[in-house]
Design a protein around this motif. Structure first.
Motif, PDB file in Angstrom:
ATOM      1  N   LEU A  84      28.012 -11.724  48.289  1.00 14.57           N
ATOM      2  CA  LEU A  84      29.256 -11.045  47.951  1.00 14.57           C
ATOM      3  C   LEU A  84      30.469 -11.952  48.155  1.00 14.57           C
ATOM      4  O   LEU A  84      31.464 -11.833  47.428  1.00 14.57           O
ATOM      5  CB  LEU A  84      29.401  -9.779  48.794  1.00 14.57           C
ATOM      6  CG  LEU A  84      28.359  -8.669  48.544  1.00 14.57           C
ATOM      7  CD1 LEU A  84      28.610  -7.490  49.463  1.00 14.57           C
ATOM      8  CD2 LEU A  84      28.375  -8.234  47.089  1.00 14.57           C
ATOM      9  N   LEU A  88      32.133 -11.553  44.508  1.00 13.75           N
ATOM     10  CA  LEU A  88      33.306 -10.691  44.420  1.00 13.75           C
ATOM     11  C   LEU A  88      34.590 -11.444  44.078  1.00 13.75           C
ATOM     12  O   LEU A  88      35.336 -11.009  43.189  1.00 13.75           O
ATOM     13  CB  LEU A  88      33.476  -9.904  45.720  1.00 13.75           C
ATOM     14  CG  LEU A  88      32.501  -8.740  45.918  1.00 13.75           C
ATOM     15  CD1 LEU A  88      32.800  -8.000  47.218  1.00 13.75           C
ATOM     16  CD2 LEU A  88      32.549  -7.766  44.749  1.00 13.75           C
ATOM     17  N   ALA A 550      24.261 -10.864  41.689  1.00 10.31           N
ATOM     18  CA  ALA A 550      24.168 -10.023  42.882  1.00 10.31           C
ATOM     19  C   ALA A 550      23.192  -8.871  42.668  1.00 10.31           C
ATOM     20  O   ALA A 550      22.406  -8.532  43.564  1.00 10.31           O
ATOM     21  CB  ALA A 550      25.551  -9.491  43.252  1.00 10.31           C
TER      22      ALA A 550
END
Length: 584
Positions: A84, A88, A550
C-alpha cells in the motif's frame, strides 16, 4: 446469471517505455517488500479430474499443503502495508494529475471491417513515430476480453485501452469474484458468466457471452480463456457475428479447427501431413496397445493424456520404457501404465510421442488476422514457465517464426480453413523442442488461444493496433508472413516474472535449511536454475494502473488460497500468471 456491470472511471494508461524504466528503478523495493504470496492456477472440479494423470512423488501431504497455504496467507498479510505504501501514492497521483506519461488518444480506435474488407472510418497508423501518441479516428471500438483472472487478459486490456478502445472484461463465476484485473483503470465494465463445468453450464456460458457482446455492442472479441472453454468462445463468436451483421470480428478460429489443433495427436498428424517437422506420435486406448508401441519404438517415448487441461500434464516427463526395464514383458513399465490415476481407455486416450533427446523447450505466440501474422513472440520454456524472456530475434526465434509461417501458409488451403468467411484468424501458441544434433525445431503441440507470453508483446505500443487491424495493412501482393511486417516485443525489453512467485518460490527458500523446506512442501527447494533472470519486471504493476498489483497479491490470491483450505485438497504447484492451483 451475470453480475451487474461495473463501470470504472478510466485513468489514462501510459506509454510502456516509461513503465519499464519505472519498474527497473523501483524493482529493488518491490523484490524486498511486496507481497510474496504465490499466484496460481486453482483447478475446477473438472480440471482436477483430468489433472490427476499420474501419482507424483512431489505431491505434499494434506498437512504440508495446509501449512504452506497458511504461511503464504501470513506473508501476504505482513506485506500488505509495504504494498500500500507504493500503490496508494501512485494511485492518488494518477487521480489528481492524470497520466504520468503520454495521454490516451481521445478519439478512439479504428477497426478493420470484416464484412466488406474495407476500413471503417480508417486512419492508418505509422510505426515510425511510436514515441508519439498514435493518431486515431473519432469512432471508438468496443472490445470484449474474457479470462479476466489471468495476466494475459490484463495485458491485453491495458494495450487496447492505450489505443483508445472501450474494454469489457469477462470471467467465470467463482474465479472472477475477486479477480485483480476488474480493478484496472483500463476496464470499462466487468461481467461474470457461468462456469464451463457441465454441458448445461457450457451452454449457459455461451448464451451469457453472446448477451454481453450484444449489450456492449462489441466490435471485437479477443478470447483469453484456456482449453476448457475455447470451443465455447468460438461458438459464441459465430453467433455474435451473425447478430451484429458484419460489425463484429472475433480473433478466434472456427470451433472445428480449434478441436483439431488442441487435440495432441490430431495436431501432430496435421503438421506432418503439411510436410513440417513434428515428433512421431501414436494414439493409444489400452495398456496392451501402448506396450506394443513401446516395444517396437526405436527411441524413448513420452506419455501424454489427451484429456489433460493446459499445464496439468506437463510436469510428468517419464520416458518409456522405464529405465532398466529390460524384461521381455516390460513388467515395470506395464505396472506403471496400469496404475495411472486416469486409466488408458477409449474414453480417456493417451498419446505416446517420440522424445527428442537433449532438446531444449520453446514456446511461441502468434496473433493471426485473415492469414496475416500480426504479432509474434518466442520464449524459452519449461514444464511450468514463470519467467518470460524474449527470444524472438534469436536464431531459434527466427526458426520458430519460419515454422509458424510455413504452417499457416499450408494450413490456409486446408478444408477446415478455406471456406471460413474471415479466413485464417485466431491465436496460435506453439510448443517446440529444439534438437541441437539436427539443428531443427519440432512442434510438440498447438494451443489455439492467447499465450501468457503476450505480456512481452504488450510492451510494444503497436500491438493493440495489430489486434485492431490498423497497423501494417499489407499492400496488394505483399508477403503476409514477412517478418518485418510483424509486431514483436520491444528490443531489449526486460524479462517478465511475478513478485509473488519470485519471492515465495525462488528466493525465500534460500534462507531456510533444506530439511525445513521439505517439511513444508516437497517442491520448496533451492536450486539456482529456478531463479529468474535479473532484472525482471512484474507485468501486473504499471505506474498508471497500480490497483491490480495490490488486488492480485492481497485479494485475489488470499481468497483462492482460503477456498483451497476449505476444499481440503492438497496442491503441488501454483501458477501466478494463470491463477491456477494444481491439486494432487
Amino acid at each position: 446469471m451475470r453480475a451487474p456491470s461495473r463501470n470504472v472511471a478510466s485513468i489514462d494508461v501510459g506509454h510502456p517505455k516509461h513503465q519499464d524504466a519505472f519498474q527497473r528503478a523501483f524493482l529493488p523495493i518491490f523484490t524486498t517488500v511486496i507481497s510474496p504470496s504465490l499466484s496460481s492456477s486453482s483447478t475446477s472440479a473438472a480440471a482436477a479430474a483430468a489433472a490427476a494423470t499420474m501419482a507424483r512423488p512431489d505431491c505434499p501431504t494434506p498437512l504440508q499443503s495446509l501449512l504452506s497455504t497458511l504461511l503464504l496467507l501470513a506473508l501476504s498479510l505482513v506485506a500488505l502495508p509495504f504494498t500500500l505504501s507504493i500503490v496508494l501514492p501512485t494511485y492518488i497521483w494518477n487521480r489528481l494529475w492524470g497520466n504520468l506519461a503520454s495521454q490516451r488518444p481521445s478519439g478512439g480506435a479504428t477497426l478493420y471491417g470484416a464484412r466488406r474488407n474495407e476500413w471503417i472510418e480508417a486512419e492508418k497508423a505509422s510505426l515510425d513515430d511510436l514515441e508519439e501518441p498514435v493518431p486515431v479516428p473519432k469512432s471508438r471500438v468496443s472490445v470484449l476480453v474474457n479470462g479476466g483472472r489471468t495476466a494475459k487478459s490484463l495485458a491485453l486490456c491495458r494495450a487496447l485501452a492505450r489505443a483508445g478502445c472501450r474494454v469489457a472484461l469477462v470471467e467465470e463465476e467463482g474465479w472472477g469474484d475477486f479477480c485483480a484485473a476488474q480493478f484496472s483503470s483500463a476496464v470499462s465494465s466487468f461481467h461474470l458468466v457461468p462456469p464451463t463445468t457441465t454441458p448445461e453450464s457450457r451452454q449457459a456460458y455461451v448464451s451469457a457471452l453472446v448477451r454481453i457482446a450484444l449489450e456492449e455492442q462489441v466490435d471485437l472479441f479477443i478470447p483469453c480463456s484456456g482449453p476448457g472453454s475455447t470451443a465455447e468462445d468460438a461458438r459464441a463468436a459465430e453467433i455474435v457475428s451473425a447478430g451484429r451483421y458484419g460489425r463484429f470480428r472475433g480473433i478466434i478460429q472456427s470451433e472445428a479447427l480449434i478441436n483439431e489443433l488442441q487435440d495432441k495427436n490430431g495436431f501432430i498428424a496435421l503438421a506432418r501431413s503439411l510436410g513440417l517437422k513434428a515428433p512421431e506420435s501414436h494414439l493409444v486406448t489400452s495398456v496392451p496397445q501402448a506396450l506394443s508401441i513401446i516395444r517396437s519404438a526405436s527411441k524413448p517415448l513420452i506419455l501424454k493424456a489427451t484429456a489433460t487441461l493446459g499445464e496439468q500434464g506437463r510436469a510428468d516427463l517419464t520416458t518409456y520404457p522405464l529405465k532398466g526395464d529390460s524384461s521381455p514383458d516390460l513388467a515395470r513399465t506395464r505396472a506403471r501404465l496400469e496404475k495411472l490415476d486416469m486409466p488408458i481407455t477409449e474414453e480417456t486416450p493417451y498419446v505416446l510421442q517420440e522424445v527428442v533427446e537433449n532438446g531444449s523447450r520453446w514456446c511461441t505466440h502468434a496473433t493471426v488476422v485473415e492469414g496475416n501474422i500480426k504479432a509474434f513472440v518466442c520464449c524459452p520454456s519449461n514444464d511450468m514457465l514463470m519467467t518470460y524472456v524474449d527470444a524472438t530475434r534469436t536464431s531459434i526465434g527466427l526458426k520458430a517464426f519460419t515454422w509458424t509461417s510455413a504452417f499457416l501458409t499450408r494450413l490456409s488451403s486446408h478444408p477446415l480453413v478455406r471456406d471460413q468467411p474471415c479466413g485464417l484468424t485466431g491465436h496460435f501458441s506453439f510448443s517446440f523442442i529444439y534438437s541441437p544434433s539436427s539443428n531443427a525445431l519440432y512442434a510438440l503441440a498447438c494451443h489455439p488461444w492467447v499465450h501468457t507470453s503476450v505480456v512481452l508483446l504488450a510492451s510494444n505500443p503497436a500491438f493493440a493496433l495489430a489486434l485492431l487491424g490498423t497497423a501494417h495493412a499489407p499492400a496488394p501482393g505483399a508477403d503476409l508472413h514477412a517478418e518485418d511486417s510483424t509486431i514483436r516485443p520491444v528490443a531489449d525489453s526486460p524479462p517478465r516474472s511475478w513478485v509473488g512467485h519470485e519471492l515465495a518460490a525462488r528466493w525465500w527458500p534460500r534462507f531456510l535449511p533444506d530439511w525445513v523446506r521439505r517439511k513444508l512442501h516437497p517442491l520448496w527447494r533451492d536450486t539456482g536454475e529456478e531463479r529468474g533472470s535479473w532484472p525482471w519486471c512484474d507485468p501486473t504493476f504499471t505506474v498508471d494502473d497500480p490497483l491490480p498489483f495490490a488486488a492480485l497479491y492481497h485479494l485475489q490470491w488470499p481468497v483462492l488460497l482460503v477456498r483451497q483450505i476449505l476444499r481440503g485438497r492438497a496442491w503441488s504447484r501454483i501458477n501466478v500468471s494463470t491463477a491456477r492451483i494444481f491439486e494432487c
